[in-house]
Design a protein around this motif. Sequence first.
Motif, PDB file in Angstrom:
ATOM      1  N   PHE A  56       0.864  -1.185   0.000  1.00 15.44           N
ATOM      2  CA  PHE A  56       0.000   0.000   0.000  1.00 15.44           C
ATOM      3  C   PHE A  56       0.898   1.232   0.000  1.00 15.44           C
ATOM      4  CE2 PHE A  56      -2.420  -3.439   1.733  1.00 15.44           C
ATOM      5  CZ  PHE A  56      -3.720  -3.242   1.295  1.00 15.44           C
ATOM      6  N   ALA A  57       0.589   2.200  -0.858  1.00 15.60           N
ATOM      7  CA  ALA A  57       1.510   3.321  -1.011  1.00 15.60           C
ATOM      8  C   ALA A  57       0.756   4.616  -1.260  1.00 15.60           C
ATOM      9  CB  ALA A  57       2.479   3.053  -2.162  1.00 15.60           C
ATOM     10  N   ARG A  58       1.408   5.708  -0.859  1.00 12.36           N
ATOM     11  CA  ARG A  58       0.910   7.049  -1.147  1.00 12.36           C
ATOM     12  C   ARG A  58       2.102   7.924  -1.480  1.00 12.36           C
ATOM     13  NH1 ARG A  58      -4.300   8.337  -0.417  1.00 12.36           N
ATOM     14  NH2 ARG A  58      -4.891  10.535  -0.506  1.00 12.36           N
ATOM     15  N   ARG A  59       1.939   8.760  -2.548  1.00 13.13           N
ATOM     16  CA  ARG A  59       3.021   9.621  -3.017  1.00 13.13           C
ATOM     17  C   ARG A  59       2.837  11.044  -2.495  1.00 13.13           C
ATOM     18  NH1 ARG A  59       1.054   7.650  -8.166  1.00 13.13           N
ATOM     19  NH2 ARG A  59       0.494   9.829  -8.534  1.00 13.13           N
ATOM     20  N   TYR A  60       3.921  11.821  -2.607  1.00 10.63           N
ATOM     21  CA  TYR A  60       3.855  13.200  -2.152  1.00 10.63           C
ATOM     22  C   TYR A  60       2.961  14.061  -3.039  1.00 10.63           C
ATOM     23  CZ  TYR A  60       7.527  12.617   1.365  1.00 10.63           C
ATOM     24  OH  TYR A  60       8.254  12.232   2.462  1.00 10.63           O
ATOM     25  N   PRO A  90       2.341  13.503  10.944  1.00 16.95           N
ATOM     26  CA  PRO A  90       2.430  12.086  10.549  1.00 16.95           C
ATOM     27  C   PRO A  90       1.138  11.601   9.888  1.00 16.95           C
ATOM     28  CG  PRO A  90       1.899  12.244  12.856  1.00 16.95           C
ATOM     29  CD  PRO A  90       2.098  13.666  12.393  1.00 16.95           C
ATOM     30  N   MET A  91       1.189  10.377   9.342  1.00 11.66           N
ATOM     31  CA  MET A  91       0.008   9.721   8.788  1.00 11.66           C
ATOM     32  C   MET A  91      -0.582   8.795   9.852  1.00 11.66           C
ATOM     33  SD  MET A  91      -0.660  10.536   5.509  1.00 11.66           S
ATOM     34  CE  MET A  91      -1.468   9.134   4.734  1.00 11.66           C
ATOM     35  N   LEU A  92      -1.873   8.926  10.075  1.00 10.26           N
ATOM     36  CA  LEU A  92      -2.592   8.021  10.969  1.00 10.26           C
ATOM     37  C   LEU A  92      -3.364   7.040  10.104  1.00 10.26           C
ATOM     38  CD1 LEU A  92      -1.849  10.339  12.899  1.00 10.26           C
ATOM     39  CD2 LEU A  92      -4.054  10.008  14.021  1.00 10.26           C
ATOM     40  N   ARG A 145      -4.949  -3.092  13.332  1.00 12.40           N
ATOM     41  CA  ARG A 145      -3.997  -2.236  14.039  1.00 12.40           C
ATOM     42  C   ARG A 145      -4.182  -0.800  13.582  1.00 12.40           C
ATOM     43  NH1 ARG A 145       2.100  -4.331  14.258  1.00 12.40           N
ATOM     44  NH2 ARG A 145       2.125  -2.669  15.822  1.00 12.40           N
ATOM     45  N   ARG A 146      -3.930   0.136  14.496  1.00 14.49           N
ATOM     46  CA  ARG A 146      -3.932   1.562  14.185  1.00 14.49           C
ATOM     47  C   ARG A 146      -2.533   2.101  14.458  1.00 14.49           C
ATOM     48  NH1 ARG A 146      -7.109   4.625  17.740  1.00 14.49           N
ATOM     49  NH2 ARG A 146      -7.150   6.311  16.227  1.00 14.49           N
ATOM     50  N   LEU A 147      -2.006   2.850  13.476  1.00 12.51           N
ATOM     51  CA  LEU A 147      -0.619   3.295  13.551  1.00 12.51           C
ATOM     52  C   LEU A 147      -0.518   4.780  13.254  1.00 12.51           C
ATOM     53  CD1 LEU A 147       1.012   0.410  11.477  1.00 12.51           C
ATOM     54  CD2 LEU A 147       0.796   0.533  13.969  1.00 12.51           C
ATOM     55  N   GLU A 148       0.366   5.430  13.986  1.00 14.13           N
ATOM     56  CA  GLU A 148       0.783   6.806  13.682  1.00 14.13           C
ATOM     57  C   GLU A 148       2.190   6.704  13.130  1.00 14.13           C
ATOM     58  OE1 GLU A 148       0.312  10.789  16.106  1.00 14.13           O
ATOM     59  OE2 GLU A 148       2.064   9.676  16.815  1.00 14.13           O
ATOM     60  N   ILE A 149       2.354   7.081  11.841  1.00 12.10           N
ATOM     61  CA  ILE A 149       3.617   6.851  11.148  1.00 12.10           C
ATOM     62  C   ILE A 149       4.244   8.182  10.767  1.00 12.10           C
ATOM     63  CG2 ILE A 149       4.728   5.707   9.207  1.00 12.10           C
ATOM     64  CD1 ILE A 149       2.414   3.783   9.079  1.00 12.10           C
ATOM     65  N   PRO A 150       5.417   8.492  11.323  1.00 14.07           N
ATOM     66  CA  PRO A 150       6.117   9.723  10.920  1.00 14.07           C
ATOM     67  C   PRO A 150       6.764   9.531   9.558  1.00 14.07           C
ATOM     68  CG  PRO A 150       7.452   8.501  12.489  1.00 14.07           C
ATOM     69  CD  PRO A 150       6.153   7.741  12.348  1.00 14.07           C
ATOM     70  N   ILE A 151       6.670  10.535   8.707  1.00 14.04           N
ATOM     71  CA  ILE A 151       7.347  10.491   7.405  1.00 14.04           C
ATOM     72  C   ILE A 151       8.068  11.819   7.204  1.00 14.04           C
ATOM     73  CG2 ILE A 151       5.779   8.835   6.321  1.00 14.04           C
ATOM     74  CD1 ILE A 151       4.302  11.151   5.059  1.00 14.04           C
ATOM     75  N   PRO A 152       9.191  11.813   6.501  1.00  9.27           N
ATOM     76  CA  PRO A 152       9.927  13.067   6.284  1.00  9.27           C
ATOM     77  C   PRO A 152       9.176  13.977   5.314  1.00  9.27           C
ATOM     78  CG  PRO A 152      10.939  11.273   5.053  1.00  9.27           C
ATOM     79  CD  PRO A 152       9.867  10.652   5.905  1.00  9.27           C
ATOM     80  N   ASP A 153       9.497  15.266   5.340  1.00  9.31           N
ATOM     81  CA  ASP A 153       8.875  16.180   4.392  1.00  9.31           C
ATOM     82  C   ASP A 153       9.476  15.954   3.000  1.00  9.31           C
ATOM     83  OD1 ASP A 153      11.074  18.427   3.865  1.00  9.31           O
ATOM     84  OD2 ASP A 153      11.110  17.877   5.987  1.00  9.31           O
ATOM     85  N   PRO A 181      20.538   8.435  -2.359  1.00  6.06           N
ATOM     86  CA  PRO A 181      19.182   7.955  -2.090  1.00  6.06           C
ATOM     87  C   PRO A 181      18.742   8.203  -0.654  1.00  6.06           C
ATOM     88  CG  PRO A 181      20.722   6.120  -2.143  1.00  6.06           C
ATOM     89  CD  PRO A 181      21.490   7.336  -2.575  1.00  6.06           C
ATOM     90  N   ASP A 182      17.504   8.648  -0.512  1.00  7.01           N
ATOM     91  CA  ASP A 182      16.906   8.732   0.805  1.00  7.01           C
ATOM     92  C   ASP A 182      16.577   7.317   1.255  1.00  7.01           C
ATOM     93  OD1 ASP A 182      15.695  10.413   2.953  1.00  7.01           O
ATOM     94  OD2 ASP A 182      13.894   9.345   2.342  1.00  7.01           O
TER      95      ASP A 182
END
Length: 291
Positions: free
Chosen positions: A73-77, A84-86, A99-107, A121-122
């Motif tokens: 499962f993916a989401r692009r900028y 973060p994404m919940l 499960r419920r997750l709070e996921i930090p992602i970089p800007d 590469p990041d």
Amino acid sequence: MSVFLSRPYDEHRYHLALGIEPRSSLTGSRLDAGLEVRWERYPKPVGRWRTWRPGETLTDVLPRIDRHSSGRFARRYDEEVARPMLVRLVDRQRRYVPRRLEIPIPDEATVVGAVGPHLVPDPAWRRSFPVDLFPGAAAPLTSGATVLRGHVVRQVGGVPQPVRWARVRAVTPTGAEIGWAHGDDRGEFVLVLRPARGALTVPVDPMVVELTVSRPDPPPVPPASDPDLARVDPLWDLPLETVVPSRTPATEATLTGRRFIPTFLDRAPLSPAGPLSLRHGRQTSVVLTIA
């Protein structure tokens, strides 16, 4: 500005903001179709947001995170994201506990800078996460597995009440960890037992296990500011876990789910008290009464 192509060409680049790969906690394999990943973005309070049809739940109307042909499962900028994404991972067939997750992602600026002209590469582990899901009541289990199916309850006024979202850990009498389970909204769990890691001998039969049960403390109550939430969202009190990005996700407990929630109370069950004896290759059922 074109980075990868010569100047006469147009260039379109898409950067991954969030990737989620649901995996089986038993086999580590990627889970098949039927699983949903939803973004927890909705107006509050829910009772003033919309008119809810009979049987409709909050999960039904949350934005989907698309599943790609790879099974991830993916989401692009370039799509709408939050930092973060919940998210919630849900299987409507009850094969896996949600499960419920709070996921930090970089800007995105950080990611673009990392893959810019210098082509550094990041690291993917900062934005792509394998997440273990534990077997639910309808889980397909292999024949010959040693399984403890249970129901976690508390006595409230002399009446047994199911304990939602409990977690159960099994260890040997010497303290070696041999299994974890996540309980569901009905208090049911499926605990598959494995030989202790590094064990060099065949375990004795029956297998003796000691259990620790973790439960919310105190039991949550619907928020006064959103009184309709519990009515329309069966997962309203499922703990929201903050994911820790890791270079070694197989050992990161916030991803594997092999941990007790910090705000929960962890105790041995009151009944049955003491260790359990379980026959190898069989399924055993038990009701665990906790304080």
